[in-house]
Design an enzyme around this catalytic site. Structure first.
Site, mmCIF file in Angstrom:
data_model
loop_
_atom_site.group_PDB
_atom_site.id
_atom_site.type_symbol
_atom_site.label_atom_id
_atom_site.label_comp_id
_atom_site.label_asym_id
_atom_site.label_seq_id
_atom_site.Cartn_x
_atom_site.Cartn_y
_atom_site.Cartn_z
ATOM 1 N N HIS A 274 28.294 -74.526 21.229
ATOM 2 C CA HIS A 274 28.449 -73.680 22.420
ATOM 3 C C HIS A 274 27.364 -73.997 23.448
ATOM 4 O O HIS A 274 26.207 -74.190 23.109
ATOM 5 C CB HIS A 274 28.504 -72.188 22.072
ATOM 6 C CG HIS A 274 27.290 -71.621 21.408
ATOM 7 N ND1 HIS A 274 26.221 -71.137 22.122
ATOM 8 C CD2 HIS A 274 26.985 -71.421 20.111
ATOM 9 C CE1 HIS A 274 25.305 -70.660 21.283
ATOM 10 N NE2 HIS A 274 25.742 -70.831 20.051
ATOM 11 N N ASP A 286 19.952 -73.463 19.599
ATOM 12 C CA ASP A 286 21.146 -72.606 19.600
ATOM 13 C C ASP A 286 21.672 -72.493 21.033
ATOM 14 O O ASP A 286 21.287 -71.594 21.742
ATOM 15 C CB ASP A 286 20.775 -71.237 19.036
ATOM 16 C CG ASP A 286 21.975 -70.319 18.901
ATOM 17 O OD1 ASP A 286 23.107 -70.806 18.948
ATOM 18 O OD2 ASP A 286 21.767 -69.098 18.770
ATOM 19 N N GLU A 320 29.645 -68.080 23.679
ATOM 20 C CA GLU A 320 29.746 -67.735 22.256
ATOM 21 C C GLU A 320 28.848 -66.551 21.947
ATOM 22 O O GLU A 320 29.198 -65.674 21.164
ATOM 23 C CB GLU A 320 29.343 -68.942 21.392
ATOM 24 C CG GLU A 320 29.594 -68.747 19.892
ATOM 25 C CD GLU A 320 28.451 -68.092 19.133
ATOM 26 O OE1 GLU A 320 28.677 -67.675 17.988
ATOM 27 O OE2 GLU A 320 27.336 -67.979 19.673
ATOM 28 N N GLU A 321 27.672 -66.548 22.590
ATOM 29 C CA GLU A 321 26.694 -65.501 22.268
ATOM 30 C C GLU A 321 27.141 -64.131 22.745
ATOM 31 O O GLU A 321 26.890 -63.132 22.097
ATOM 32 C CB GLU A 321 25.333 -65.842 22.904
ATOM 33 C CG GLU A 321 24.709 -67.135 22.407
ATOM 34 C CD GLU A 321 24.235 -67.066 20.958
ATOM 35 O OE1 GLU A 321 24.478 -66.051 20.286
ATOM 36 O OE2 GLU A 321 23.638 -68.050 20.493
ATOM 37 N N ASP A 346 26.615 -75.201 14.808
ATOM 38 C CA ASP A 346 25.926 -74.056 15.423
ATOM 39 C C ASP A 346 24.904 -73.460 14.466
ATOM 40 O O ASP A 346 24.723 -72.257 14.394
ATOM 41 C CB ASP A 346 26.947 -72.997 15.879
ATOM 42 C CG ASP A 346 26.296 -71.904 16.719
ATOM 43 O OD1 ASP A 346 25.153 -72.110 17.190
ATOM 44 O OD2 ASP A 346 26.910 -70.838 16.891
ATOM 45 N N HIS A 416 17.342 -67.040 19.143
ATOM 46 C CA HIS A 416 17.423 -66.024 20.201
ATOM 47 C C HIS A 416 16.045 -65.558 20.686
ATOM 48 O O HIS A 416 15.853 -64.376 20.984
ATOM 49 C CB HIS A 416 18.235 -64.799 19.732
ATOM 50 C CG HIS A 416 19.647 -65.116 19.342
ATOM 51 N ND1 HIS A 416 20.491 -64.169 18.804
ATOM 52 C CD2 HIS A 416 20.371 -66.257 19.424
ATOM 53 C CE1 HIS A 416 21.674 -64.722 18.558
ATOM 54 N NE2 HIS A 416 21.623 -65.991 18.918
HETATM 55 ZN ZN LIG Z 1 24.753 -70.256 18.334
#
Ligand SMILES: [Zn+2]
Length: 453
Positions: A274, A286, A320-321, A346, A416
Site C-alpha cells: 500500500h 509500512d 490501506e491504513e 505489508d 505507525h
Molecule cells: Zn501496512
C-alpha cells in the site's frame, strides 16, 4: 510430495532397462531465469535507492493528503520512464482525517508533557481540552469490573503487547468501551513490544449509538508510569487537547503498471503493497517498501527482456491504513480480468523468509516447488495461510493469495510512528525482498500450466 511420480518412473525405467526420463519440475525449468532475477535484484541497491527517493521526497502519505497524491504522481512518471506497460492510477475515494495540533500534559501528581499521538478517526477535544482524573485498567474485563469508577474520567488501557492481533483491539475499540462506562476520553498504551518513548498511531473506531470521545496513544513508558502512580494510590490528572477532524472523503488512486502477458494478457498475477501510510514518519517500512519491491521486480523483468505469458501487475493500493478502500475498489475495477495469483508485502521489507499461501493443495504444491529456487537466498519457506488486507477482496472470490513473510523482529517497534524511516531498512534485505517477489511472480505468470484454484 511430488517425488512419487519420479520414483515410479525411475523404477519403471529400471525394469525397461532404459535410463530414467523424469519430467522436469517447474523449479528445474525456471532455475536459470530465477537465478538471473536474483542476481539482477541483489547485485546493486537500486531498490533501496528508489525507496529512499520516494520516502525522502514525500514523507508520510496519509490518505487525503497532498503528499500521498504527489507521491503517486511521481511514481507514475517514474514507471513511464521505466518503460513499463500501462502506468495508471485508478480513482478511489478515501477517508480524510487530519490530526491538527494535539498535546497531553500530566498535571497531577507532577507536571510532565507526555509524548502522544491521536488515533486515526478520533474526534477533537473542546478547544480548551479535557482535564480529568485517569483510571488505568489492564483489560476490558478490568474496565467492566471498575465501570462505576469510570464516569467523568479518562480511561487508560495499559495493556502490554502480546501479539498485534490481541493487543490492537484496545487501540481499535478502546474509545467505544470507555464511552460506554461514561469516560470523557480514552488513552491506550502504544501497541508495541519495544519503546523508546515513541507513541504509535493507527486506526480506531466508534460505534453507532455510543458517544464519541477523543482517543489517543501514549508511550509504553508513560503508560507504565501512570499505572504505577495509580497503584501507589496517587491521583493522576491529565489535560488532553486535540484538534483532529474528519473532512469529506477525498480523491486518491490505486497506482499500478505492468508487463502485459505475451499469450494470456487477461490472466493476471498482481502483487504489491500500500502506497499510503499514517501521517507520521516516512511510511518507509509500512509500506513504501512493499510497493517498491513489486515495482522493482517488474522493472528488472523488463530490463532483462523477460515477457511472461500472463500479465504481471505491480500495484500500490491506496488508503490501506485508513478505511482500506483501495483493495475492494481494485477488485471491483478489475473484476473482468482473470486473476491467477495475488501477492502482498505489508510486513516490512526486512530479511525475507518466504510466503504464507492460501489456495488449493495442488497450487500449494506448485508454489512450494517454485520456492525451492529461493532457498539459496533463504526465502523459500512456504507456509499455509497468508494474504493481506489489500488482496483480501480478490482472495474472497477464490484467487490464491500469498503474503511475504519476513524477519518480523523489529516491525512493531517502528509501526505507525515517527521512527518508520528509511534508515530502519537494510539495502541488502530490500534487494532480497525484490528477488523473492520477482521469482514467484514471474514463474507463476509464465509457467505453461496455470496455477490452479
Ligand atoms: Zn501496512
Amino acid at each position: 510430495m511430488k517425488r512419487q511420480p519420479f520414483v515410479w518412473l525411475f523404477v519403471a525405467s529400471l525394469f525397461a532397462g532404459a535410463p530414467p526420463v523424469a519430467a522436469q519440475s517447474i523449479a528445474d525449468q525456471y532455475r536459470d531465469v530465477a537465478n538471473q532475477l536474483i542476481t539482477a535484484a541483489t547485485e546493486n541497491h537500486d531498490a533501496y535507492a528508489r525507496l529512499t527517493e520516494l520516502v525522502d521526497q514525500f514523507g508520510a502519505r496519509v490518505s487525503g493528503s497532498v503528499a500521498l497524491e504527489n507521491a503517486i504522481d511521481w511514481i507514475l512518471e517514474e514507471m513511464e520512464a521505466d518503460g513499463l506497460d500501462n502506468p495508471r492510477g485508478d480513482p478511489v475515494m478515501v477517508p480524510h482525517w487530519v490530526r491538527g495540533e494535539e498535546s497531553l500534559e500530566m498535571v497531577l501528581p507532577r507536571p510532565r508533557t507526555l509524548p502522544m499521538l491521536g488515533l486515526g478517526g478520533s474526534i477533537a477535544t473542546p478547544p480548551g481540552g479535557i482535564r480529568a482524573e485517569v483510571l488505568v485498567v489492564s483489560s476490558y474485563d478490568e474496565l467492566e469490573a471498575r465501570a462505576d469508577e469510570a464516569g467523568g474520567r479518562i480511561v487508560l488501557f495499559d495493556v502490554p503487547f502480546t501479539t498485534y492481533g490481541a493487543t490492537v483491539q484496545y487501540r481499535a475499540g478502546g474509545a467505544i468501551a470507555a464511552a460506554k462506562v461514561g469516560a470523557v476520553a480514552s488513552l491506550v498504551r502504544s501497541v508495541t513490544p519495544n519503546s523508546q518513548q515513541t507513541p504509535h498511531t493507527g486506526n480506531s473506531s466508534y460505534e453507532d449509538g455510543v458517544r464519541k470521545i477523543p482517543h489517543a496513544a501514549i508511550t509504553v513508558e508513560d503508560s507504565e508510569l501512570i499505572h504505577r502512580m495509580q497503584d501507589r494510590g496517587e491521583r493522576v490528572e491529565v489535560l488532553l487537547k486535540m484538534e483532529a477532524e474528519t473532512l469529506p472523503d477525498a480523491p486518491s488512486r490505486n497506482v499500478m503498471a505492468e508487463i502485459v502477458g505475451s499469450e494470456f494478457p487477461n490472466e493476471v498475477v498482481v502483487f504489491g503493497g500500500h502506497i499510503d501510510s499514517w501521517d507520521v514518519g516516512q511510511g518507509a517500512m509500512d509500506d513504501a517498501g512493499g510497493v517498491v519491491a513489486a515495482w522493482e521486480a517488474i522493472r528488472l523483468m523488463k530490463k532483462l527482456g523477460l515477457r511472461p505469458r500472463r500479465t504481471i501487475r505491480a500495484v500500490g493500493w491506496t488508503s490501506e491504513e485508513n478505511g482500506g478502500p483501495g483493495g475492494p475498489t481494485y477488485a471491483s475495477d478489475h473484476a473482468d480480468e482473470d486473476h491467477v495469483l495475488a501477492m502482498e508485502s505489508d510486513a516490512g521489507t526486512f530479511k525475507p523468509l518466504g510466503f504464507g499461501f492460501t489456495g488449493s493443495d495442488r497450487a500449494f504444491e506448485m508454489i512450494t516447488d517454485i520456492a525451492t529456487l529461493l532457498d539459496p537466498i533463504g526465502s523459500g519457506t512456504i507456509t499455509r495461510g497468508g494474504g493481506g488486507a489489500d488482496i483480501g477482496p480478490l482472495m474472497a472470490t477464490g484467487v490464491p493469495g500469498m503474503g511475504l513473510n519476513v524477519d518480523g523482529t523489529k516491525y512493531f517497534w517502528y509501526h505507525h510512528t515517527d521512527a518508520d524511516t528509511i534508515d530502519k531498512l537494510d539495502p541488502d534485505e530490500v534487494a532480497l525482498c525484490v528477488a523473492t517477489m520477482a521469482v514467484i511472480a514471474y514463474i507463476v505468470a509464465d509457467m505453461p500450466e496455470r496455477l490452479p484454484r
